[in-house]
Design an enzyme around this catalytic site. Structure first.
Site, mmCIF file in Angstrom:
data_model
loop_
_atom_site.group_PDB
_atom_site.id
_atom_site.type_symbol
_atom_site.label_atom_id
_atom_site.label_comp_id
_atom_site.label_asym_id
_atom_site.label_seq_id
_atom_site.Cartn_x
_atom_site.Cartn_y
_atom_site.Cartn_z
ATOM 1 N N LYS A 11 0.846 -1.216 0.000
ATOM 2 C CA LYS A 11 0.000 0.000 0.000
ATOM 3 C C LYS A 11 0.870 1.250 0.000
ATOM 4 O O LYS A 11 0.662 2.162 -0.803
ATOM 5 C CB LYS A 11 -0.879 0.016 1.233
ATOM 6 C CG LYS A 11 -1.519 1.375 1.513
ATOM 7 C CD LYS A 11 -2.355 1.421 2.763
ATOM 8 C CE LYS A 11 -1.589 1.606 4.010
ATOM 9 N NZ LYS A 11 -1.341 2.999 4.415
ATOM 10 N N ASN A 12 1.867 1.288 0.901
ATOM 11 C CA ASN A 12 2.645 2.519 1.076
ATOM 12 C C ASN A 12 3.646 2.752 -0.041
ATOM 13 O O ASN A 12 4.282 3.798 -0.084
ATOM 14 C CB ASN A 12 3.344 2.512 2.439
ATOM 15 C CG ASN A 12 2.332 2.698 3.551
ATOM 16 O OD1 ASN A 12 1.163 3.011 3.286
ATOM 17 N ND2 ASN A 12 2.744 2.459 4.769
ATOM 18 N N CYS B 199 -4.102 12.699 12.524
ATOM 19 C CA CYS B 199 -4.978 11.515 12.545
ATOM 20 C C CYS B 199 -4.857 10.894 13.937
ATOM 21 O O CYS B 199 -4.272 11.469 14.844
ATOM 22 C CB CYS B 199 -4.546 10.526 11.452
ATOM 23 S SG CYS B 199 -2.936 9.833 11.786
ATOM 24 N N ARG C 44 1.093 14.512 12.444
ATOM 25 C CA ARG C 44 1.505 14.282 11.050
ATOM 26 C C ARG C 44 1.910 15.577 10.328
ATOM 27 O O ARG C 44 1.302 15.994 9.349
ATOM 28 C CB ARG C 44 0.390 13.565 10.288
ATOM 29 C CG ARG C 44 -0.233 12.376 10.984
ATOM 30 C CD ARG C 44 0.724 11.226 11.255
ATOM 31 N NE ARG C 44 1.216 10.583 10.064
ATOM 32 C CZ ARG C 44 0.593 9.575 9.453
ATOM 33 N NH1 ARG C 44 -0.571 9.182 9.891
ATOM 34 N NH2 ARG C 44 1.114 9.020 8.380
ATOM 35 N N ASP D 245 4.785 0.510 12.181
ATOM 36 C CA ASP D 245 3.521 -0.050 11.685
ATOM 37 C C ASP D 245 3.264 -1.458 12.193
ATOM 38 O O ASP D 245 2.143 -1.952 12.084
ATOM 39 C CB ASP D 245 3.501 -0.039 10.149
ATOM 40 C CG ASP D 245 3.465 1.365 9.597
ATOM 41 O OD1 ASP D 245 3.685 1.540 8.386
ATOM 42 O OD2 ASP D 245 3.238 2.305 10.389
ATOM 43 N N ARG E 101 -8.466 0.009 4.805
ATOM 44 C CA ARG E 101 -7.558 0.926 4.107
ATOM 45 C C ARG E 101 -6.242 0.223 3.794
ATOM 46 O O ARG E 101 -5.580 0.549 2.825
ATOM 47 C CB ARG E 101 -7.252 2.146 4.991
ATOM 48 C CG ARG E 101 -8.459 2.961 5.349
ATOM 49 C CD ARG E 101 -8.081 4.178 6.142
ATOM 50 N NE ARG E 101 -7.047 4.968 5.456
ATOM 51 C CZ ARG E 101 -6.613 6.135 5.908
ATOM 52 N NH1 ARG E 101 -7.076 6.626 7.031
ATOM 53 N NH2 ARG E 101 -5.695 6.813 5.264
HETATM 54 C C1 EPZ Z 1 4.664 6.861 6.212
HETATM 55 O O1 EPZ Z 1 3.946 7.951 6.763
HETATM 56 C C2 EPZ Z 1 3.679 5.705 6.138
HETATM 57 N N1 EPZ Z 1 2.556 6.071 5.275
HETATM 58 C C3 EPZ Z 1 3.170 5.362 7.543
HETATM 59 O O2 EPZ Z 1 2.325 4.213 7.426
HETATM 60 C C4 EPZ Z 1 4.373 4.998 8.415
HETATM 61 O O3 EPZ Z 1 3.937 4.712 9.721
HETATM 62 C C5 EPZ Z 1 5.365 6.175 8.431
HETATM 63 O O4 EPZ Z 1 5.763 6.488 7.069
HETATM 64 C C6 EPZ Z 1 6.623 5.860 9.229
HETATM 65 O O5 EPZ Z 1 7.249 4.714 8.705
HETATM 66 C C7 EPZ Z 1 2.722 6.065 3.943
HETATM 67 O O6 EPZ Z 1 3.791 5.767 3.427
HETATM 68 C C8 EPZ Z 1 1.512 6.411 3.119
HETATM 69 P P1 EPZ Z 1 6.829 10.233 8.308
HETATM 70 P P2 EPZ Z 1 4.581 9.447 6.758
HETATM 71 O O7 EPZ Z 1 6.715 11.536 7.598
HETATM 72 O O8 EPZ Z 1 5.379 9.662 5.535
HETATM 73 C C9 EPZ Z 1 7.523 13.093 11.989
HETATM 74 C C10 EPZ Z 1 0.413 2.914 7.809
HETATM 75 O O9 EPZ Z 1 -0.057 2.412 8.856
HETATM 76 N N2 EPZ Z 1 7.584 14.191 11.012
HETATM 77 O O10 EPZ Z 1 8.013 9.358 8.057
HETATM 78 O O11 EPZ Z 1 3.484 10.410 7.051
HETATM 79 C C11 EPZ Z 1 6.092 12.590 12.111
HETATM 80 O O12 EPZ Z 1 5.359 13.401 13.023
HETATM 81 C C12 EPZ Z 1 0.945 4.326 7.820
HETATM 82 O O13 EPZ Z 1 0.497 2.306 6.713
HETATM 83 C C13 EPZ Z 1 7.982 15.458 11.468
HETATM 84 O O14 EPZ Z 1 8.252 15.647 12.658
HETATM 85 O O15 EPZ Z 1 5.535 9.341 8.020
HETATM 86 C C14 EPZ Z 1 6.273 11.198 12.630
HETATM 87 O O16 EPZ Z 1 6.422 11.260 14.037
HETATM 88 C C15 EPZ Z 1 0.754 5.002 9.166
HETATM 89 N N3 EPZ Z 1 8.030 16.476 10.585
HETATM 90 C C16 EPZ Z 1 7.607 10.755 12.010
HETATM 91 O O17 EPZ Z 1 8.253 11.938 11.539
HETATM 92 C C17 EPZ Z 1 7.718 16.310 9.252
HETATM 93 O O18 EPZ Z 1 7.812 17.287 8.494
HETATM 94 C C18 EPZ Z 1 7.432 9.814 10.831
HETATM 95 O O19 EPZ Z 1 6.651 10.503 9.872
HETATM 96 C C19 EPZ Z 1 7.334 15.021 8.801
HETATM 97 C C20 EPZ Z 1 7.266 13.977 9.696
#
Ligand code: EPZ
Length: 433
Positions: free
Chosen positions: A34-35, A128, A133, A319, A411
């Site tokens: 999915k991701n 969420c 996020r 995850d 989802r």
């Molecule tokens: C991706 O989300 C995945 N989703 C998530 O999977 C996954 O949990 C996550 O990466 C971490 O591996 C998709 O790929 C569609 P991040 P993403 O930006 O890109 C912080 C699932 O269950 N952060 O790597 O949104 C943020 O708050 C989903 O399939 C900042 O601080 O994750 C978080 O704590 C859930 N500032 C951490 O980084 C920013 O500008 C990881 O977020 C961006 C992020």
């Protein structure tokens, strides 16, 4: 192996009713990731040529991404497990709020849309259940590539100033290895004028899969899967036909289903390197895992406590923290689980406690004392992976467990109950009302 999908919208207020205590056997097929599929779909915005993606999972998030791309003018044709995307006639640079709000991941369309058209307006993705996020790193990186970015009334507007609407290569250092920010900026940089370096980049397999697609489209990308990714922009990208990697999180979920039911089950296809930390922890917990080159077979008799700390890849994936906690709630001994990635991703603890789990919380750490038997109960899935965790707990619990929150589950898991029932589980999708 084929499986039938009961369209979730067909059942009002759906829930899964699970009769616990059934061992699993045989094999479960893993769908496309999915991701990865979501970001690869967004990459079609980078070219006028058609892109054909194969091994696309039948998920509501995929449908939502298709709707968002169609709203931007992309022709989206679903053909079984493949999808054809034609971005020749993009006629919008603004994604509709209600669609983006339903799918956070759609925000990374801002990168390819901006690179292709010189302008992009994306609603700021809301938080969420698991956290706020933020998209600070995405915005900071686009500015480093020469974009003017403003946020007004919840809408992020990015514009490439000057003639030609072309971004320019630059040096980006991410404060945190954000997966979405890395992917957004890779796509933006692919058409920029000059070289871009992304330091402290995310190393997840989905980032590497995106690099594979971009390279197949004619992009010049090096270093995906390491902390530093270098992209030399090109004038245009062309169409291609590309298969998405198997979903490592879905695969890990089914390996955990085998472990929690103390079963012998094959899960395929799996790329073991995508699950290194998870396989290590499963073996540390007493599971035996064999790799046959295509899939993994897990055998579990006695499961003992292990400690988990979620980290960016290649560390233990956030995850799978909730699904793994369900297993450890039935292990011998006390496990210490620390969630370091998201600020609110431990809501499943209360639901597991309703099933008799013995868990004590301290900040972002859960102390899980294994019990010999969970007891079936009505529980709620509080996010996508927590919903899966509750299903796993139900598989092992004594009696009937009902899991609500399937709008999350559908989802990220294609026909979860169909695949588990095919391996011997006893799960029905019924109406809770
Ligand atoms: C991706 O989300 C995945 N989703 C998530 O999977 C996954 O949990 C996550 O990466 C971490 O591996 C998709 O790929 C569609 P991040 P993403 O930006 O890109 C912080 C699932 O269950 N952060 O790597 O949104 C943020 O708050 C989903 O399939 C900042 O601080 O994750 C978080 O704590 C859930 N500032 C951490 O980084 C920013 O500008 C990881 O977020 C961006 C992020």
């Amino acid at each position: 192996m084929t499986y039938t999908i009961v369209p979730p919208q067909k059942i009002l207020n759906p829930q899964l009713e699970i009769a616990g205590g059934h061992a699993l056997s045989g094999e479960i097929r893993v769908s496309g990731a999915k991701n990865s599929a979501l970001v690869l779909m967004a990459a079609c915005l980078l070219t006028r040529d058609p892109i054909r993606l194969r091994n696309i999972p039948p998920l509501t998030d995929i449908t939502a991404m298709g709707e968002i791309l169609a709203a931007l003018g992309v022709q989206v044709i679903r053909q079984g497990e493949a999808i054809e995307l034609n971005g020749d006639h993009i006629n919008q640079s603004t994604a509709p709020y209600e669609l983006v709000n339903s799918l956070r991941a759609s925000f990374f369309c801002i990168g390819p849309l901006l690179a292709r058209t010189g302008m992009a307006k994306m609603p700021l993705p809301g938080g969420c259940q698991i956290g706020s996020r933020p998209v600070v790193e995405h915005v900071k990186g686009l500015k480093a590539l020469g974009a003017q970015v403003t946020i007004d009334h919840g809408v992020v507007t990015a514009v490439v100033p000057g003639q030609g609407h072309r971004l320019r290569g630059g040096r980006i250092h991410l404060d945190c290895p954000s997966v979405g920010a890395t992917e957004t900026l890779m796509m933006a940089a692919a058409l920029a004028d000059g070289e871009t370096t992304i330091d402290n980049a995310a190393q997840e397999p989905e980032v590497v899969d995106l690099a594979g697609l971009l390279i197949a489209m004619g992009a010049r990308v090096r270093g995906a899967g390491t902390q530093t990714i270098t992209i030399v922009g090109v004038d245009r990208l062309h169409g291609t036909d590309y298969a998405v990697i198997p979903d490592r999180i879905e695969a890990g979920t089914y390996l955990l289903a085998a472990a929690i039911t103390r079963s012998h089950l094959r899960v395929a296809p799996v790329i073991p390197e995508h699950l290194g930390a998870v396989i290590t922890k499963l073996e540390e917990a007493g599971c035996r895992i064999e790799n046959d080159g295509i899939g993994l077979t897990l055998r579990a008799d006695h499961v003992r406590a292990v400690d988990l700390r979620t980290q960016p890849f290649p560390g233990f994936p956030t995850d799978l923290q909730a699904p793994f906690m369900s297993l450890l709630a039935t292990a011998e001994g006390t496990s210490v689980i620390t969630e370091n990635i998201f600020e609110n991703r431990l809501q499943h603890v209360a639901e597991l406690q309703r099933m008799g789990a013995s868990i004590r919380m301290k900040g972002n750490t859960a102390f899980v004392e294994g019990v010999s038997r969970l007891s079936g109960a009505p529980v709620q899935g509080t996010d996508l992976r927590a919903s899966a965790a509750m299903v796993l707990a139900g598989l092992a619990a004594e009696g009937i467990t009902t899991v609500q929150g399937l709008e999350y589950l559908d989802r990220g898991y294609a026909d979860l109950e169909g695949k588990l029932n095919g391996a011997g589980a006893a799960i029905r999708r019924t109406s809770a009302s």
